[in-house]
Design an enzyme around this catalytic site. Sequence first.
Site, PDB file in Angstrom:
ATOM      1  N   SER A 225       0.899  -1.151  -0.221  1.00  0.00           N
ATOM      2  CA  SER A 225       0.082  -0.044   0.120  1.00  0.00           C
ATOM      3  C   SER A 225       0.954   1.126  -0.177  1.00  0.00           C
ATOM      4  O   SER A 225       1.995   1.186   0.225  1.00  0.00           O
ATOM      5  CB  SER A 225      -0.932   0.168   1.360  1.00  0.00           C
ATOM      6  OG  SER A 225      -0.023   0.184   2.337  1.00  0.00           O
ATOM      7  N   LYS A 226       0.181   2.301  -0.166  1.00  0.00           N
ATOM      8  CA  LYS A 226       1.057   3.481  -0.314  1.00  0.00           C
ATOM      9  C   LYS A 226       1.947   3.874   1.132  1.00  0.00           C
ATOM     10  O   LYS A 226       2.845   4.633   0.658  1.00  0.00           O
ATOM     11  CB  LYS A 226      -0.215   4.831  -0.381  1.00  0.00           C
ATOM     12  CG  LYS A 226       0.101   6.114  -0.647  1.00  0.00           C
ATOM     13  CD  LYS A 226       0.350   6.300  -2.096  1.00  0.00           C
ATOM     14  CE  LYS A 226       0.792   7.489  -2.477  1.00  0.00           C
ATOM     15  NZ  LYS A 226       1.090   7.859  -3.657  1.00  0.00           N
TER      16      LYS A 226
END
Length: 447
Positions: A225-226
Amino acid sequence: MKVRFAPSPTGALHVGGARTALFNWLLARGAGGELVLRIEDTDHERSTPENVEQIFDALRWLDLDWDGEPVFQSARSERHREVLERLLEQGHAYRSTATAQDVRAYKERHGAERGFRGEDDGDGAVRLSVPAEGETVVNDEIRGTATFKHEHLDDPVIARADGSVLYNFAVAVDDLDAGITHVVRGEDHLSNTPKQLLVLEALGAPQPVYAHLPLLHGPDGSKLSKRHGAASVQDLRDAGYLPEAVRNYLALLGWGDEDDETIISTEDLVQRFRIDRVSRNPARFDERKLRWMNGRYLRSLDPADLARRLEAYSGRTGLEAAVSIAQDKLQTLADFWPLCGFLFDGPAQDAEAYQRVIAADGGGDRLAAARAALEAAQPWEEEQVEAALREVVERLGVKPKEVFQPVRVAIAGTTVSPGIFESVALLGREETLSRIDAALGNLRSSG
RNA sequence: GCCGCUAUCGUCUAGGGGACUAGGACGCCGCCCUCUCACGGCGGAAACCCGGGUUCGAAUCCCGGUAGCGGUACCA
């Protein structure tokens, strides 16, 4: 051979999706097959023009092309309705009003491992009738076989009560209609495959070849994820990576040739890629290795080419001369400006460096000596600049860095820059002397 | 819970019964190069999940355990 890549348009193209796209592309291009792009979204809630454009954009940046026009899936096509009718008529499917709670209750009665079997209620959602006996075997190019006993499989819902079809039905019909021969996708679809196979079998249709790729995780093993840094193709581009480096890195995430090469051109990748050599274990996305690899690609670029890319990346122009003296020090395009910005926008303001290198221990005196030598250098070329500065080192009887570092801090503002002779030569006599004067003036005024 | 998949250095991987004292790459450590930072060169530490079995011989084949992941939606 006909291969399809079917991203779900949830927005940006995730790194895992990019790898799937790459493997589809390598497979199709390597075999001279056809590659189609289908935007997979039966409810059409996510495939907004912006989301779709982001997918196209990411694919174009990666330079992964596809054949023909992209296809957009529909949940309500005439074709889907027709196939649904056929399955209903032939008794391969039935209408049921059973809810998720009903399914749970059924399993409490029959055991958790027992697949749900509903009754034909004449209306409600459409469920596919899974045969009572036997098993469905997924033949997978990567994993061998995965066997699913029919008694464990629920009768899956393939269309909602309102007639719109669901993914596992739509994808099977769409692949069939498109004549897809190879389905390469993430392992998260492996458990869905028997449902799709059962649809195909009810239709008397042939099976495509399947290959389920291991999933991609973040550095800590959790879903990428980010917060792990770059998680999408867009992030990768913004971070200053080169598409060819990204292709190379992604190809090695879950695939390896027997010869162990690490740097492999895209042409070689196309030639050597074998879907059955894809690994079965999930891989972690390690940006450090990508950085290293990107540096390798960056350094092998022609300076003019690198300058063009840097100009496109930064929106500035006239970068080629600076590129040629900084290329060896870059790992990503983003590294360029912090290193070379002083050549264009004046010295950085690093007060600590100034204090330590120029203001302390006679740094100012050595800088003044360097200034005098540089002023006399003729002509203003790298070679003469070096000779002038080395002469000062010799005359003063100090270490080279004791002269070079004050000059560096004077012109760059910091202690890190490209080589000092190249930098000074590129900056020009006037600008160099004026920056040194500014630094020396500073010294006097601060006492 | 149930169903399925997977298991080699910290990470990506090579290996597919004897060639394994387990190879390569990133990262890490040391040395060299050196005007800073890098690049580059040389060297080093670092792994077969556990337990059974098959076999003369297992990282490799089989079974079990454990762990991780995925699926288990009238999502895709």
